[in-house]
Scaffold this active site. Structure first.
Site, PDB file in Angstrom:
ATOM      1  CE  LYS A  42      -3.879  -2.533   2.608  1.00 59.32           C
ATOM      2  NZ  LYS A  42      -4.399  -2.728   4.040  1.00 59.32           N
ATOM      3  CD  GLN A  86      -3.183  -4.930   6.918  1.00 61.10           C
ATOM      4  OE1 GLN A  86      -3.149  -3.132   6.249  1.00 61.10           O
ATOM      5  NE2 GLN A  86      -3.561  -5.627   6.409  1.00 61.10           N
ATOM      6  CG  ASP A 111      -9.780  -1.007   4.836  1.00 63.95           C
ATOM      7  OD1 ASP A 111      -9.904  -1.085   3.370  1.00 63.95           O
ATOM      8  OD2 ASP A 111      -9.208  -0.929   5.556  1.00 63.95           O
TER       9      ASP A 111
END
Length: 921
Positions: A42, A86, A111
């Site tokens: 990422k 995460q 997200d």
């Protein structure tokens, strides 16, 4: 393709908003290898696209509270437009993952995992939410096939919150007929065989067989599984949830594993971050305001100011800040109705164009004042609430001395006020108290230094000024500056000679030259002259001194003229407090107090945000005297406001006293230091003041007006318009268009108001209009607002009155002759001496700040109209070197007002029911 498109979008953002970059934060708990791998992917993608990515790593000992605290910080950071947590959270402590994901601000949840974004997706609000990246990537892959989703039969295998459930919703709202299958589905092969579009996210290696798949179907495989493979060095290989080799024979399109959905998931995270940044820019685009105005409930007769203020329910100050484009981290609320604004806002907006700059001034006033503050507020309410222009008012903070003395408050009046008026007129955010503390620290340092020099030897002074700490002596930074000023280029305290030590430790202040006084924000006439040092502990070292009112302190003038914290600190260091016995200037830096002053004033330098009755924004910042100082609010407030309003917006500020004093200083001092250029002058005039200038009887505060002021008298009024003419000419001296605002009172007749408008236009005003804003709020200043709009488009050829390189006497003469109408000036002996001293000390190139009466164009307050042919006497000249000007004293004046027989505080008390303030101002 997606990355290339995003890269181009980021380039376009940077071109349109210089210095801007989309920001992504990735929050990781622990140190899992797989998480590290995904995060690196990422970060690499973000760097390639031009996104500023920040990896925040918490240890595996982090608690739930630690993670929530970090999330709160990222939520509030305007440089972060999207952030992800995460998963999984690799912590030794129990952490509720659902709580963590829902703590992420929905507008930054790129997200798409928060309940709010999930709920919006399930409801079909696709344009107002973030979609989880894997389903979003899957949908993009499906679109790339060119196959229309509408009407197709889609099957999703898996119902996780991250992939399966949102994929179902996404396909549904793209008009597919969707079936979700899972581990309990008994007819899985049959359902798969019906699918035109198949999305598999089951987490089982090669669970879906090729023979199940409908010929020509689109197959999206989201699975990542490891199966044994002896041919691989690792002993295993990665496969998906679909048996690829057999499925590819039947599918029209199929994603490989690895290399299919995975890279698209990362690309969609980048896309969501860019989308979030675009939404942020749309919401906080400089100059693009979405402001809610307050509706006035006008009453006749007009109630008292405090009643009107109390009837208004101000917007929460955080709302005001957001409406004008300030970020949450740029605002420090002080309660519900006022806030400090961080100077970082100016740095963020530095590349934005300035709005239109308007200064409100007035003709020579009566002792009652002619309504400049009221007109300032009325004008911004008209421009904002009625003409829907971005507009800021920038006004001075009033002193509590006059508030509790004879003048009362300064928040405007009638339906044109800054609210809440009691907050405005009292402590506000403590700026004036900070100035009091800083000023008196300097005063204490002066007397303490003289005392210590008189009672100690050079070596004793040196030992105390540069003490040995653990056997080591070291100069402080401010002491290094003093050594350099003395021409001593040494940094080792042990290296100074006796002569150098003597020069270093002895300021040798001449008590007769001390110009720095103690201050207090209260009118107290008995402190105008005092004797200090009478205690036996001072060993007979007494002297005559005085108290001034706080707002007359040079620290207030410095605050108003500084363009940042560093500049303020430098100006503090340059402040001259006295001269040595050898005639050298002694500064605050010499006293070693500069850094301490900066510490005391570090919050005061931030402008204060408030609002008007109609909900337009106001900066209230600084309040220097308009006689011995320049009488204008702060440069910083004006600069921030000009950036916030945008190119087509307006900033309206007010200059103290009449145009001959406050406006001249606004141009020649404030604009000279700020670099800002005004577009329009608004000159406030009243029939009452013009009649006084025409020969009417004296106007006295607290005494009813004579009949000459309450009955029509056109001849008296016409005679008095000489003052109006002169003040219009004064404004035009600087090359700026002038709009005259005729502030109407209920005793004025239509003929009188029309005459003033006519005379103003004949004198060269760009326009002149009647105003009724005191009784009608912004509505009553609409004609004025439209005139100001037109004037701001007119050619402006702004120029200063004088070049600062001219000798001191020439600069004073230019102001006296061109602005006041004097024939010449006369310097009394003390003033002549100061001219020589300041020229020798290197201060001759400073601007001039004339300290004279505001009640006449001349030095004599009894001379009304537009006197000419007089000689202006200059009895003394003093220096505010830190602020950056010399101030000649014209006649006598006090910097410590006294209380009248019946002060305002007789009528001030707490309301026994509400606990608020009654009878104030």
């Amino acid at each position: 393709q997606v990355r290339d498109r995003l890269k181009q979008q980021v380039v376009e953002m940077k071109e349109k908003f210089p210095g801007f970059r989309p920001g992504l934060a990735i929050l990781q708990v622990g140190n899992r290898d797989d998480s590290n791998l995904y995060i690196n992917m990422k970060l690499k993608a973000a760097a390639e696209i031009g996104i500023s990515a920040n990896h925040i790593k918490l240890p595996n000992t982090a608690t739930e509270a630690d993670v929530l605290k970090c999330i709160a910080s990222l939520n509030a950071d305007p440089a972060v437009h999207g952030f992800i947590v995460q998963l999984p959270l690799d912590s030794d402590k129990p952490i509720n993952t659902e709580k963590i994901t829902n703590a992420v601000a929905p507008e930054k949840d790129v997200d798409g995992l928060s309940s709010i974004n999930a709920g919006k997706l399930s409801r079909g609000d696709l344009g107002d939410c973030f979609i989880p990246c894997t389903p979003k990537g899957c949908m993009e892959l499906i679109r790339q096939t060119g196959v229309q989703v509408t009407g197709k039969r889609a099957v999703v295998i898996g119902r996780s919150k991250i992939v399966g459930a949102p994929m179902h919703d996404l396909l549904l709202w793209n008009n597919a007929t969707v079936t979700t299958c899972h581990s309990k589905t008994s007819t899985l092969a049959e359902e798969v065989g019906k699918a035109d579009i198949l999305v598999v996210a089951a987490g089982k290696a090669e669970m879906v067989k090729g023979e199940w798949i409908k010929p020509g179907a689109i197959v999206i495989d989201c699975g990542i599984n490891h199966v044994p493979d002896s041919t691989k060095a690792s002993g295993k290989r990665v496969v998906g949830d679909v048996a690829y080799n057999t499925a590819k024979e039947k599918a029209s399109y199929i994603t490989p594993v690895p290399g299919g959905v995975g890279p698209m998931t990362v690309a969609m995270l980048m896309q969501s971050t860019v989308e979030s940044a675009q939404r942020f820019l749309e919401k906080f685009q400089p100059g693009k305001w979405a402001i809610q105005y307050n509706q006035l409930n006008l009453k006749m007769p007009v109630p008292s100011d405090i009643e009107i203020s109390r009837a208004c329910i101000p917007k929460p100050i955080e709302q005001v800040a957001s409406e004008v484009g300030l970020f949450p981290d740029e605002v420090e609320p002080y309660g519900q109705t006022k806030a400090k604004v961080q100077l970082s806002a100016l740095n963020r907006l530095k590349n934005q164009p300035d709005g239109k700059y308007v200064v409100v001034t007035g003709i020579t006033p009566t002792p009652l004042g002619e309504g400049k503050s009221t007109t300032t507020v009325g004008l911004v309410q008209a421009l904002g609430a009625h003409l829907h222009q971005n507009v800021f008012a920038c006004v001075r903070q009033p002193s509590q001395g006059p508030t509790f003395g004879i003048k009362g408050g300064a928040a405007g009046g009638g339906y044109c006020q800054v609210v809440p008026m009691e907050e405005f007129n009292l402590h506000l955010t403590g700026d004036i108290h900070a100035i009091t503390a800083a000023n008196n620290l300097v005063a204490a340092a002066i007397d303490a230094r003289m005392f210590h020099e008189l009672t100690q030897s050079d070596q004793a002074l040196y030992n105390r000024l540069v003490p040995s700490v653990s056997g080591v002596r070291k100069f402080s930074d401010i002491q290094i500056r003093r050594l350099q000023k003395l021409g001593i280029n040494k940094t080792d305290p042990a290296a100074l000679t006796k002569e150098e030590i003597n020069a270093f430790v002895r300021l040798d202040i001449d008590p007769g030259t001390i110009t720095w006084q103690r201050v207090l924000d209260t009118n107290d006439r008995f402190l105008r002259k005092i004797t200090i040092g009478q205690s036996p502990t001072e060993k007979g070292f007494s002297r005559t001194a005085q108290f001034d009112i706080t707002v007359s302190s040079e620290i207030m003038a410095v605050l108003a003229l500084a363009d940042g914290l560093d500049d303020m600190k430098k100006r503090f260091g340059r402040m001259v407090v006295a001269s040595s016995k050898k005639g050298q200037p002694v500064t605050a830096d010499d006293l070693g107090v500069t850094g301490a002053l900066a510490v005391l004033m570090k919050d005061a330098i931030k402008p204060n945000l408030m609002q008007t009755l109609e909900g337009t924004p106001v900066f209230v910042h600084a309040g220097p005297f308009a006689n011995i100082a320049h009488g204008n609010s702060s440069v910083l407030a004006d600069k921030i406001a000009l950036k916030l309003v945008g190119k087509e917006g307006f900033v309206v500020t007010e200059a103290g006293f009449g145009a001959d004093i406050g406006m001249e200083k606004f141009f020649d001092i404030k604009c000279r230091y700020s670099g800002l250029r005004p577009h329009v002058v608004v000159l406030v005039a009243t029939v009452r003041a013009l009649k006084m200038h025409g020969g009417g009887p004296a106007v006295t505060a607290g005494v009813p007006l004579p009949k000459e002021y309450t009955e029509e008298n056109l001849q008296l009024l016409a005679n008095g318009c000489s003052n109006l003419n002169k003040q219009i000419q004064n404004a035009r001296l600087f090359g700026v268009p002038v709009v005259v605002a005729v502030n109407a009172f209920k005793t004025d007749t239509k003929a009188e108001l029309a005459l003033v408008v006519q005379k103003a236009k004949e004198a060269g005003a760009f326009d002149a209009v009647e105003c009724t804003h005191w009784a009608e709020g912004g509505k009553g200043a609409l004609a004025l607002a439209r005139a100001v709009q037109r004037a701001s488009q007119a050619p402006s050829n702004f120029r200063f009155l004088y070049n600062t390189e001219l000798p001191i006497v020439d600069k004073i003469r230019l102001i006296a002759q061109q602005v006041y109408g004097a024939r010449d000036i006369e310097l009394l002996p003390e003033a002549q001496e100061k001219v020589a001293v300041y020229t020798k000390q290197g201060f001759g190139n400073l601007p001039i700040c004339m300290a004279k009466t505001h009640l006449s164009l001349s030095h004599d307050p009894e001379q009304k109209g537009a006197p000419t042919g007089f000689v202006l006497p200059i009895r003394d000249i003093r220096a505010s070197v830190g602020a950056g000007f010399l101030y000649p004293l014209v006649g006598t004046m006090s910097t410590m007002p006294g209380l009248p027989t019946r002060p305002c505080f007789y009528d001030i008390d707490l309301d026994p029911v509400s606990g608020g303030v009654n009878g104030l101002f």
